[in-house]
Scaffold this active site. Structure first.
Site, PDB file in Angstrom:
ATOM      1  N   LYS A   1       5.584   0.350   7.919  1.00 55.58           N
ATOM      2  CA  LYS A   1       5.286   1.621   7.266  1.00 55.58           C
ATOM      3  C   LYS A   1       6.522   2.509   7.257  1.00 55.58           C
ATOM      4  CE  LYS A   1       2.327   5.714   7.617  1.00 55.58           C
ATOM      5  NZ  LYS A   1       1.250   6.378   8.347  1.00 55.58           N
TER       6      LYS A   1
ATOM      7  N   GLY B   1       2.986   7.730   3.628  1.00 55.90           N
ATOM      8  CA  GLY B   1       4.087   6.782   3.531  1.00 55.90           C
ATOM      9  C   GLY B   1       3.754   5.563   2.701  1.00 55.90           C
TER      10      GLY B   1
ATOM     11  N   ASP C   1      -9.112  11.232   9.671  1.00 57.96           N
ATOM     12  CA  ASP C   1      -9.069  10.739   8.283  1.00 57.96           C
ATOM     13  C   ASP C   1      -9.829   9.417   8.183  1.00 57.96           C
ATOM     14  OD1 ASP C   1      -8.494  10.826   5.609  1.00 57.96           O
ATOM     15  OD2 ASP C   1      -6.485   9.991   5.795  1.00 57.96           O
TER      16      ASP C   1
ATOM     17  N   GLY D   1       0.275   5.689   0.473  1.00 61.08           N
ATOM     18  CA  GLY D   1      -0.662   6.744   0.838  1.00 61.08           C
ATOM     19  C   GLY D   1       0.053   8.063   0.998  1.00 61.08           C
TER      20      GLY D   1
ATOM     21  N   GLY E   1       0.816  -1.212   0.000  1.00 63.47           N
ATOM     22  CA  GLY E   1       0.000   0.000   0.000  1.00 63.47           C
ATOM     23  C   GLY E   1       0.848   1.260   0.000  1.00 63.47           C
TER      24      GLY E   1
END
Length: 775
Positions: free
Chosen positions: A465, A449, A564, A446, A444
């Site tokens: 992450k 990071g 968020d 974003g 992933g």
């Protein structure tokens, strides 16, 4: 054209010549001369069988090599006859006098490639058979190679073959079904649309049978036929289009094995017609029946033609194991030598003694100098490694301070030092876990990071992450430390757990528990996954997410605003249990405050409109974002999309408008497969409307939201209506059928529209944000 005599005739004439013309030679001389002339004539006969005026060396694109031949005297026996049909525009070679087309032949492997017929079984839409072809293959003196596969194509297909192997009846087959079209995969022949099985070794005949379970009824639109065939391994790659367009394919390439006669090597070697002569030998590894020839090692050519196996120039081809400093010389038949340079001895081979220098004073001095140089190099390397290790330790300490390590220690110690469960990882541990941060490990990306999948030394799977802190500003460092502190204070089953962190690198790292089933966004917006999450699962996910946010707002030691909330930040495990993630934008709320003045952060489409206008962040901002998540769960649509019509671009506004118009059923996700609207959906829709009110004071708290969702979920599981009889019916009529009577004004992308409502007046409290002008 004249006819060439057979090999047996040449041998008989040769014997007569030896007896009549040289009667005075000794028996030994006679025997040697007999053997020499016999081999020479045998070579001449074999060569003439390929090059004589009555023998064709090729037919079409196929080269004909002995023991095969195209005319009388050109082949070893009739089993090796190749018939060349030149009546058509392109010459076609046939196996013996059959209709089996030869497409290639190999004497080095004793194989022939032929084209065999494809079996077919076709039906019309009513299930009646319209065509059936089940070919039979019978071979004499040769066998079907085990390098073939038996393949069947179809969505309603059962195919098998039977044949003679040795003296026994043998055979096998496979089944191909489809189920759903989406499961058929190109290149896969595992039983869905296509199946295949290995062919037993030594099969001499084959009788193919094709059958259908349901006569292809209900699937004739895309697959009215079943097909089956033998094919050389690697010569067929299944494609989904084969289900509809394979009818034009009538033949497929197939390998057959051949050998000479029925005698073994030991039984045939003393016969006059034994073919493995000169630089050819009989293959003792072949188990029969019959025998096979092969060129000696270091030779190549046709092993069935005496003296056709020629020496290979390994040196010219570079196919040798001489050392780089040695010269390769092709001076030995079937082999070569490696010559070492001047001043060196040995066989010159990499796998042998190689080339070693002569023992001399100069060499000894050279060895001494080399030894001294090696020792000096070892010392310098040791010193360099020590300095490098010290520099690396200093650099890691610098990064630890630069990345806020001291600040993190102060924050944790300021909270009482009770958060010792988070582990501090070294950079080597995380490099090993992510295969040095290989791109294939990325799961992933974003705004805050990149996330990698990693495997720790104890086999735990984690998510690592790597934050984006390229500028190394104080605000970014505080943001990173903020996420560590927040996560270290959270202990909830529906919040992603922080395992540890690493501050020794230029870009700091966080280590989370790994959630394997992707994000909620993946599941509600993917056609392949959305049908799997039923309304009950969606309601449970919403309830668990609300409980997690309620915990953050009211049960954590210091209240936390996520800031968020969106489906991309809600992860799901294998049991669809929700886990709230990504706290990079989160803020801690001091105990004596109920709101914070901050720069607006978040994702467009989920942002609280009141927060956008006032910059005042409250826990009700998360409530609004959660309301948008509820709308996505109900409708299956994205929160903001410029691909939709202008009035539908902002999903939250469009949902509220549809709710007011009594068109709830029309906006619900059609993949929920609902015949009507359950009372639970109506109740969740009412709750969603309250979460999406423009004024934060009019929204419920996350704790109230979580309690209400728990009640709706419990009533659904227990099969009891949440609202009894009359009130429930009124609610359904209010959301689905009530006509609109009062006016309201809505601004959407600069357009003003009027509508009426008798009961739904909360829309008048919303200020619609313009979105048509861009993001």
């Amino acid at each position: 054209m004249s006819t060439k005599p057979s090999l047996h005739g040449h041998v008989h004439i040769l014997r007569s010549l030896i007896t009549i013309q040289i009667p005075k030679i000794t028996n030994t001389q006679k025997a040697n001369m007999h053997l020499t002339i016999l081999l020479a004539v045998a070579a001449l006969v074999a060569a003439s069988a390929q090059e004589g005026p009555t023998c064709e060396s090729s037919c079409g694109n196929v080269t004909i090599t002995y023991p095969f031949g195209s005319g009388e005297g050109c082949y070893y026996t009739s089993d090796f006859l190749i018939t060349c049909n030149r009546s058509s525009g392109e010459p076609i070679p046939f196996f013996r006098r059959s209709n089996i087309v030869v497409s290639n032949m190999s004497t080095s492997k004793s194989e022939v490639e032929i084209m065999t017929f494809v079996g077919g079984d076709c039906y019309n839409s009513s299930g009646s058979r319209v065509r059936r072809n089940q070919p039979t293959l019978t071979l004499r003196g040769v066998r079907i190679s085990a390098k073939n596969k038996f393949v069947a194509i179809g969505c309603d297909t059962y195919a098998y073959f039977r044949g003679i192997r040795g003296k026994e009846l043998d055979g096998t087959g496979c089944i191909s079904r489809c189920g759903r079209n989406s499961l058929i995969t190109n290149g896969s022949c595992s039983g869905v649309g296509c199946c295949e099985v290995a062919v037993p070794e030594g099969l001499r005949t084959s009788n193919m049978t094709l059958r259908s379970f349901n006569n292809h009824v209900n699937i004739t639109d895309f697959n009215p036929c079943s097909y089956a065939f033998f094919v050389e391994q690697g010569k067929f790659n299944f494609s989904t289009t084969n289900l509809i367009d394979f009818e034009r394919v009538t033949k497929m390439p197939m390998l057959i094995d051949w050998a000479i006669g029925n005698l073994t090597c030991d039984q045939a070697k003393d016969r006059d017609d034994f073919l493995c002569k000169g630089n050819s030998e009989c293959d003792q590894d072949y188990g029969g029946p019959g025998y096979r020839c092969r060129c000696l090692e270091g030779y190549e050519g046709n092993p069935y033609v005496p003296y056709d196996c020629k020496d290979i120039n390994e040196c010219g081809r570079g196919n040798h194991d001489c050392e780089n400093d040695a010269q390769c010389i092709n001076d030995i038949p079937g082999n070569y030598t490696c010559k070492c340079g001047k001043g060196y001895n040995g066989d010159g081979r990499k796998n042998g003694t190689g080339c070693t220098a002569d023992e001399s004073t100069i060499v000894k001095i050279g060895v001494g100098i080399s030894t001294s140089a090696i020792l000096l190099l070892i010392f310098v390397s040791w010193l360099y490694l020590i300095l490098k290790k010290r520099k690396l330790m200093m650099l890691r300490e610098k990064f630890f301070k630069q990345n806020g390590g001291i600040m993190l220690q102060q924050r944790i110690s300021g909270d009482g030092g009770s958060h010792d469960q988070a582990k501090v990882f070294t950079i080597e541990e995380l490099k090993r876990a992510t295969n040095n941060y290989n791109e294939s490990r990325i799961i992933g990306k974003g705004g805050y990071g990149t996330v990698y999948k990693g495997v720790l030394s104890d086999n735990r799977i984690v998510a690592i992450k790597k934050s984006k802190l390229a500028d190394q500003t104080q605000a970014q460092i505080e943001q990173f430390i903020n996420e560590v502190v927040i996560l270290s204070q959270i202990n909830h089953r529906n919040v992603v757990r922080l395992i540890g962190c690493c501050l020794e690198t230029e870009i700091p790292l966080l280590v989370y528990e790994f959630i394997p089933n992707g994000t909620l966004s993946d599941h509600i917006h993917s056609k392949g996954k959305s049908t799997a999450i039923t309304w009950e699962i969606r309601l449970r996910i919403a309830t668990e997410t609300a409980e997690a946010l309620s915990y953050l707002h009211s049960a954590a030691s210091v209240p936390i605003i996520h800031r968020d909330v969106k489906p991309m930040n809600i992860l799901l495990d294998d049991n669809y249990v929700a886990k709230v993630a990504d706290f990079g934008a989160s803020r801690l709320i001091p105990m004596d405050q109920i709101e914070l003045a901050t720069i607006v952060q978040g994702t467009l489409g989920y942002l609280d409109p009141e927060y956008m206008q006032t910059n005042q962040l409250t826990d009700k901002s998360d409530v609004y974002s959660f309301g948008v998540v509820l709308v996505e769960l109900l409708t299956g649509k994205k929160a903001l999309s410029f691909d939709r019509p202008e009035e539908e671009r902002n999903l939250a506004i469009y949902f509220l408008y549809s709710l007011k118009e009594g068109r709830l059923f029309q906006v619900l996700d059609e993949r929920l497969l609902l015949n009507d609207v359950p009372s639970e959906i109506i109740q969740v829709s009412r709750l969603t409307e309250r979460c999406l009110r423009v004024k934060g004071d009019e929204r419920p708290t996350m704790k109230e939201v979580a309690i209400e969702l728990q009640g709706i979920l419990s009533s659904m599981i227990q099969k009891h209506p949440w609202v009894q009889s009359g009130s429930n019916e009124d609610e359904g009529e209010y959301l689905l059928k009530e006509p609109i009577t009062n006016d309201y004004e809505c601004t959407n992308g600069g357009n003003v529209s009027n509508a009426n409502s008798s009961t739904f007046d909360s829309m008048s409290k919303h200020t619609m944000l313009p979105i048509a002008s861009g993001r």
